[in-house]
Enzyme design. Sequence first.
Site, PDB file in Angstrom:
ATOM      1  N   ARG A 157      39.937  46.801  35.768  1.00 47.17           N
ATOM      2  CA  ARG A 157      40.840  47.893  36.172  1.00 47.17           C
ATOM      3  C   ARG A 157      40.765  48.169  37.681  1.00 47.17           C
ATOM      4  NH1 ARG A 157      43.240  50.890  31.754  1.00 47.17           N
ATOM      5  NH2 ARG A 157      43.059  49.464  30.019  1.00 47.17           N
ATOM      6  N   ARG A 186      45.178  53.615  38.500  1.00 47.11           N
ATOM      7  CA  ARG A 186      45.445  54.998  38.919  1.00 47.11           C
ATOM      8  C   ARG A 186      44.515  55.585  39.963  1.00 47.11           C
ATOM      9  NH1 ARG A 186      46.103  57.336  32.989  1.00 47.11           N
ATOM     10  NH2 ARG A 186      44.639  55.631  32.704  1.00 47.11           N
ATOM     11  N   ARG A 218      53.927  53.072  40.794  1.00 48.45           N
ATOM     12  CA  ARG A 218      54.113  53.308  39.359  1.00 48.45           C
ATOM     13  C   ARG A 218      55.186  54.366  39.114  1.00 48.45           C
ATOM     14  NH1 ARG A 218      54.717  53.959  34.898  1.00 48.45           N
ATOM     15  NH2 ARG A 218      53.238  54.403  33.234  1.00 48.45           N
ATOM     16  N   ASP A 245      49.356  44.294  30.339  1.00 46.37           N
ATOM     17  CA  ASP A 245      48.566  45.078  29.385  1.00 46.37           C
ATOM     18  C   ASP A 245      48.377  44.300  28.100  1.00 46.37           C
ATOM     19  OD1 ASP A 245      47.413  47.958  29.164  1.00 46.37           O
ATOM     20  OD2 ASP A 245      48.245  47.507  27.192  1.00 46.37           O
ATOM     21  N   TYR A 299      45.068  48.425  17.368  1.00 48.20           N
ATOM     22  CA  TYR A 299      46.211  49.223  17.836  1.00 48.20           C
ATOM     23  C   TYR A 299      47.423  49.012  16.927  1.00 48.20           C
ATOM     24  CZ  TYR A 299      43.705  50.157  22.209  1.00 48.20           C
ATOM     25  OH  TYR A 299      42.792  50.584  23.135  1.00 48.20           O
TER      26      TYR A 299
HETATM   27  O1  1CP Z   1      43.427  45.825  37.374  1.00 48.02           O
HETATM   28  C1  1CP Z   1      43.625  45.865  36.156  1.00 48.02           C
HETATM   29  O2  1CP Z   1      42.726  45.585  35.339  1.00 48.02           O
HETATM   30  C2  1CP Z   1      44.974  46.277  35.667  1.00 48.02           C
HETATM   31  C3  1CP Z   1      45.553  45.429  34.566  1.00 48.02           C
HETATM   32  C4  1CP Z   1      45.222  45.959  33.157  1.00 48.02           C
HETATM   33  C5  1CP Z   1      44.340  45.382  32.237  1.00 48.02           C
HETATM   34  C6  1CP Z   1      43.435  44.193  32.423  1.00 48.02           C
HETATM   35  C7  1CP Z   1      45.807  47.079  32.539  1.00 48.02           C
HETATM   36  C8  1CP Z   1      46.775  47.997  33.162  1.00 48.02           C
HETATM   37  N1  1CP Z   1      45.382  47.133  31.230  1.00 48.02           N
HETATM   38  C9  1CP Z   1      44.470  46.133  31.023  1.00 48.02           C
HETATM   39  C10 1CP Z   1      43.768  45.796  29.768  1.00 48.02           C
HETATM   40  C11 1CP Z   1      43.734  46.770  28.653  1.00 48.02           C
HETATM   41  N2  1CP Z   1      44.717  47.628  28.213  1.00 48.02           N
HETATM   42  C12 1CP Z   1      42.635  46.888  27.755  1.00 48.02           C
HETATM   43  C13 1CP Z   1      41.392  46.007  27.803  1.00 48.02           C
HETATM   44  C14 1CP Z   1      40.400  46.422  28.835  1.00 48.02           C
HETATM   45  C15 1CP Z   1      39.750  47.765  28.592  1.00 48.02           C
HETATM   46  O3  1CP Z   1      39.045  47.916  27.597  1.00 48.02           O
HETATM   47  O4  1CP Z   1      39.947  48.634  29.450  1.00 48.02           O
HETATM   48  C16 1CP Z   1      42.969  47.881  26.814  1.00 48.02           C
HETATM   49  C17 1CP Z   1      42.106  48.371  25.658  1.00 48.02           C
HETATM   50  C18 1CP Z   1      44.287  48.338  27.100  1.00 48.02           C
HETATM   51  C19 1CP Z   1      45.105  49.310  26.319  1.00 48.02           C
HETATM   52  C20 1CP Z   1      45.611  50.437  27.139  1.00 48.02           C
HETATM   53  N3  1CP Z   1      46.469  50.297  28.189  1.00 48.02           N
HETATM   54  C21 1CP Z   1      45.321  51.813  27.010  1.00 48.02           C
HETATM   55  C22 1CP Z   1      44.504  52.448  25.909  1.00 48.02           C
HETATM   56  C23 1CP Z   1      43.054  52.476  26.168  1.00 48.02           C
HETATM   57  C24 1CP Z   1      42.335  53.160  25.009  1.00 48.02           C
HETATM   58  O5  1CP Z   1      41.383  53.900  25.290  1.00 48.02           O
HETATM   59  O6  1CP Z   1      42.701  52.979  23.834  1.00 48.02           O
HETATM   60  C25 1CP Z   1      45.993  52.488  28.043  1.00 48.02           C
HETATM   61  C26 1CP Z   1      45.977  53.955  28.344  1.00 48.02           C
HETATM   62  C27 1CP Z   1      46.709  51.509  28.773  1.00 48.02           C
HETATM   63  C28 1CP Z   1      47.625  51.746  29.927  1.00 48.02           C
HETATM   64  C29 1CP Z   1      47.313  51.047  31.185  1.00 48.02           C
HETATM   65  N4  1CP Z   1      47.129  49.694  31.297  1.00 48.02           N
HETATM   66  C30 1CP Z   1      46.926  49.365  32.610  1.00 48.02           C
HETATM   67  C31 1CP Z   1      46.977  50.602  33.359  1.00 48.02           C
HETATM   68  C32 1CP Z   1      46.813  50.711  34.851  1.00 48.02           C
HETATM   69  C33 1CP Z   1      47.220  51.642  32.462  1.00 48.02           C
HETATM   70  C34 1CP Z   1      47.413  53.117  32.791  1.00 48.02           C
HETATM   71  C35 1CP Z   1      48.838  53.499  32.551  1.00 48.02           C
HETATM   72  C36 1CP Z   1      49.613  54.011  33.742  1.00 48.02           C
HETATM   73  O7  1CP Z   1      49.505  53.560  34.900  1.00 48.02           O
HETATM   74  O8  1CP Z   1      50.435  54.892  33.512  1.00 48.02           O
END
Ligand code: 1CP
Length: 340
Positions: free
Chosen positions: A24, A28, A37, A74, A149
């Site tokens: 990540r 944000r 975004r 994602d 999910y």
């Molecule tokens: O630099 C980076 O890593 C950004 C790329 C990235 C990656 C590798 C994003 C953007 N998401 C992910 C992987 C991801 N998404 C995982 C696996 C890694 C981890 O465990 O963190 C998972 C579980 C998700 C699912 C997801 N996406 C959630 C739910 C998390 C949960 O607690 O259940 C959420 C909230 C997201 C949204 C998301 N994905 C990425 C961003 C920057 C965001 C935030 C949304 C936004 O900007 O509005």
Amino acid sequence: MDTPRLLRTLAGERTSRPPIWLMRQAGRYLPEYRALRATTPDFIAFCLDPKKAAEATLQPMRRFPLDGAIVFADILLIPRALGQDVWFEAGEGPRLGALPELGVLRDHIEQVAEALSPVGETLSRVRTALEPDRALLGFAGAPWTVLTYMLEGRSSDRTAARTAAYADPERIDALLNVLVEATWRYLAMQAKAGAQVLVLFESWAEGLSEDLFQRLVVEPHRRLIDRLRQAGVTTPVIGFPRGAGALVEGYAHRVDVQGVALDTQASAELGQRVQAMGKVIQGALDPLLLRAGGPALDARVDRLMEQWGDGPHIFNLGHGVLPDTPVSHVEQVIARVTGR
Ligand code: 1CP
């Protein structure tokens, strides 16, 4: 000469310092991400806009001397490509519509790479813009994590998904198989588009009994990597069975990944035992300590490098950067590791 440090480490080479990237690292906590975004409120549309997704991928690369860029996308793009509705509720997180019938999901498998071709275009754009000595990482959610999910429709404690794994094993195994078949195709497409490392995020490996861990995590990862290799994809893979605890060693032993990402709880000895199996380890700084900062952060960074410095180690967090992390703390860690 330009071979990225991250790739040399994944090939087992010892380098003067560990390569570093952060889960990540885009997102944000960066003001420029929040500004970009805001121009596309629909998160899925943002992920599928190659120009904007490439820009989000590159933002942390401009700020910090990181060794790897992870494509902005994602893990929930796969269920969408399989025909399940996915959307994000502002301030709440992901929501998924009703799970389609198995037959409908199966009918989508062959088209997954095509449906997600914008992610391939993002990768090509980033590869063109990125210096040759910095690696480009692609990724996907691992089958079990994505399935939680798909079954629960949102972030959850996964009780229903784990119960279903016991109560309805044939259905769960069939669903996992759909995800194995879709995910290797997606990852093969990413490798073709320029990804030099592939990360498999098994974010919800925690709380599984040894039997379930074998069935839901180890076996699907094995099949997925077999399918990738059979298709001629030689790209190194990093597996991240987050929360697997003591089961990580069995995972490292049985799954043919080049790298094993360790979570925040991993002990020094656990990491060393995984290194002794000939695997590269990644991790495992606590994102909460990164957010807290201060001298304790420097001390922990030094200790991680010392305890794992005798074998190949990729410096990273034990989970993703938290949204309210000060940028200066990220700078502090990267400077400590890279000397820059
Ligand atoms: O630099 C980076 O890593 C950004 C790329 C990235 C990656 C590798 C994003 C953007 N998401 C992910 C992987 C991801 N998404 C995982 C696996 C890694 C981890 O465990 O963190 C998972 C579980 C998700 C699912 C997801 N996406 C959630 C739910 C998390 C949960 O607690 O259940 C959420 C909230 C997201 C949204 C998301 N994905 C990425 C961003 C920057 C965001 C935030 C949304 C936004 O900007 O509005």
